[in-house]
Design a protein around this motif. Structure first.
Motif, PDB file in Angstrom:
ATOM      1  N   LYS A  94      10.858  62.984 -20.856  1.00 15.12           N
ATOM      2  CA  LYS A  94      11.878  63.814 -20.187  1.00 15.12           C
ATOM      3  C   LYS A  94      11.997  65.166 -20.858  1.00 15.12           C
ATOM      4  O   LYS A  94      12.166  66.188 -20.198  1.00 15.12           O
ATOM      5  N   PHE A 114      11.313  53.488  -7.328  1.00 14.66           N
ATOM      6  CA  PHE A 114      10.604  54.731  -7.687  1.00 14.66           C
ATOM      7  C   PHE A 114       9.137  54.643  -7.258  1.00 14.66           C
ATOM      8  O   PHE A 114       8.561  55.592  -6.743  1.00 14.66           O
ATOM      9  N   SER A 158      11.693  62.229  -5.104  1.00 14.85           N
ATOM     10  CA  SER A 158      12.247  60.886  -5.342  1.00 14.85           C
ATOM     11  C   SER A 158      12.140  60.521  -6.822  1.00 14.85           C
ATOM     12  O   SER A 158      13.093  60.774  -7.581  1.00 14.85           O
ATOM     13  N   GLN A 159      11.014  59.956  -7.234  1.00 21.35           N
ATOM     14  CA  GLN A 159      10.853  59.523  -8.633  1.00 21.35           C
ATOM     15  C   GLN A 159      11.065  60.716  -9.567  1.00 21.35           C
ATOM     16  O   GLN A 159      10.620  61.831  -9.274  1.00 21.35           O
ATOM     17  N   GLY A 160      11.735  60.454 -10.717  1.00 14.80           N
ATOM     18  CA  GLY A 160      12.101  61.557 -11.605  1.00 14.80           C
ATOM     19  C   GLY A 160      10.986  61.980 -12.540  1.00 14.80           C
ATOM     20  O   GLY A 160      10.805  61.386 -13.596  1.00 14.80           O
ATOM     21  N   ASN A 195      21.737  58.641 -15.031  1.00 12.09           N
ATOM     22  CA  ASN A 195      20.844  58.494 -13.887  1.00 12.09           C
ATOM     23  C   ASN A 195      21.348  57.322 -13.069  1.00 12.09           C
ATOM     24  O   ASN A 195      21.463  56.223 -13.627  1.00 12.09           O
TER      25      ASN A 195
HETATM   26  N1  GLN Z   1      13.300  57.401 -14.562  1.00 11.27           N
HETATM   27  C1  GLN Z   1      12.606  57.802 -13.368  1.00 11.27           C
HETATM   28  C2  GLN Z   1      13.591  57.947 -12.237  1.00 11.27           C
HETATM   29  O1  GLN Z   1      14.730  57.623 -12.345  1.00 11.27           O
HETATM   30  C3  GLN Z   1      11.561  56.852 -12.930  1.00 11.27           C
HETATM   31  C4  GLN Z   1      10.770  56.142 -13.961  1.00 11.27           C
HETATM   32  C5  GLN Z   1      10.062  55.000 -13.321  1.00 11.27           C
HETATM   33  O2  GLN Z   1       9.490  55.151 -12.241  1.00 11.27           O
HETATM   34  N2  GLN Z   1      10.144  53.866 -13.903  1.00 11.27           N
HETATM   35  O3  GLN Z   1      13.200  58.370 -11.184  1.00 11.27           O
END
Ligand code: GLN
Ligand code: PMP
Length: 385
Positions: A236, A20, A36-38, A174
């Motif tokens: 989230k 990420f 990309s990163q969530g 995820n």
């Molecule tokens: N949970 C987020 C994802 O899946 C990223 C969180 C993180 O960068 N640690 O993209």
């Protein structure tokens, strides 16, 4: 700075920087649209920020109680009762954490001993395995297979033995965007019955479930709830991933062990933010509306990509969308996302990063927690391919 005068004997020799971080940095470097990163690219409501400012001005700026401020723990307990029907005692069974990541790590540190086995489902969220390894636990993996990534319960049963200490689950999942059914949870209950196994249930996407389906929390089944540690994240739910506030819910005996570690790990979490979140939770529509909110984004994203050469897999929960790119390239998924970021200007996550052996099925993950403009601009680029 001179170099450290000895060889560094790494506790995690195989671990590099998370995918990420790598992909977000590349997206930024290339000026790419970052799917990309969530995390959301839009802001939370002003009223939430007003509540934080209110509590800061009111003097809520010193250490909160170790387990978290009581109004927030009470709000979390009330939510768990309302939604899933299980009562958690706000005093002894809820702890506020520095995000879900710390909740997961602390639960593993508190409950897994050297030699214990922990079952995980691959593709697996990247923080679980290093946390297990650091405790000297042994990771046992069940593979979820494309395109539907359903758990095969016979395979889980085959891995359960006398050394199994913990099973880590994550629904909505995820990166695959699948959700477990009530039947899956019943199977899990059946397989762990009469054992000392702890279920660590990562439910950070509990409110992001689509198409009228229900989130199957372990808290819905009393038989599972008594052996489960639930982890969730306000990041989230309220579009504030950078605040790093989450919570853990578990039966008192497990929570007592959790807190023994938590108090020496972070001790406690940002006070004014906790009070603000307690106020904000009072209106349940703010989390109950999240599924519809993200479903509209999912539909917009999928509709816009329908004319592209990506093959979209189902997305039933989370804010992720998996896509096969085989019609576009036979590169590895890592090479493909790098090319996509650099040359097309859209960043994504290669799903091989979630497999221990780097299994590459030609699938990448897009995050659609973005404004309509961002999604439209990304889709316009992706449809040109
Ligand atoms: N949970 C987020 C994802 O899946 C990223 C969180 C993180 O960068 N640690 O993209
Ligand atoms: N678990 C899963 C499945 C996630 O996707 C994430 C990323 N948000 C986390 C845990 C960590 O959540 P937090 O940012 O609250 O630490």
């Amino acid at each position: 700075m001179p170099t450290f005068p000895a060889a560094v004997d790494s506790r995690l020799p195989g671990v590099g920087t998370t995918i990420f971080t790598v992909m977000s940095a590349l997206a930024q470097q290339c000026g790419a649209i970052n799917l990309s990163q969530g995390y959301p690219d839009f802001n939370a409501e002003d009223v939430l920020f007003e509540r934080v400012a209110h509590w800061m001005r009111a003097g809520a700026n010193q250490y909160a109680p170790m387990a978290g401020v009581l109004p927030l723990r009470a709000a979390i307990a009330a939510k768990l009762t309302d939604l899933y029907g299980t009562d958690y005692d706000a005093d002894t069974e809820i702890t506020v954490t520095a995000g879900a990541t710390q909740g997961l790590f602390t639960a593993i540190a508190a409950l897994v001993r050297p030699g214990d086995e922990v079952i995980v489902f691959e593709p697996v969220y990247d923080s679980y395995v290093p946390a297990i390894t650091l405790q000297g636990g042994t990771v046992r993996r069940v593979t979820l297979r494309a395109p539907d990534y359903r758990p095969v319960w016979d395979e889980v049963a085959a891995l359960i033995g006398p050394r199994t200490r913990m099973i880590i689950i994550n629904s909505p999942h995820n990166p695959t965007a699948t959700i477990w059914s009530a039947a899956d949870m019943a199977e899990l209950a059946r397989l762990t019955r009469d054992s000392g196994i702890v279920v660590l249930s990562d439910e950070v996407y509990e409110h992001i479930v689509f198409d009228g389906e229900r989130h199957q929390s372990v808290a819905r089944l009393p038989e599972l709830a008594v052996r489960s540690v639930i982890v969730s994240s306000f990041g989230k739910t309220y579009h504030v991933t950078g605040w790093k506030v989450g919570y853990v819910a578990a039966p008192a005996a497990l929570m007592a062990e959790f807190r023994k570690v938590h108090q020496f790990n972070v001790f406690t979490v940002n006070t004014p933010v906790q009070f603000a979140l307690a106020d904000y939770m009072a209106d349940a529509r703010r989390y109950l509306g999240l599924g519809d909110f993200y479903q509209a984004k999912r539909d917009r994203f999928r509709d816009a990509l329908a004319g592209s050469r990506f093959e979209l897999l189902p997305s039933r929960g989370t804010y992720f969308q998996l896509a096969r790119f085989g019609a576009l390239s036979d590169a590895s998924d890592k090479a493909f996302v790098e090319w996509l970021t650099r040359e097309v200007g859209v960043a994504a996550i290669p799903v091989s990063a979630f497999f221990d052996d780097g299994r590459d099925e030609g699938v990448i993950r897009f995050c659609f927690a973005k404004s309509e403009d961002t999604l439209d601009a990304a889709c316009e680029r992706l449809c040109r391919l």
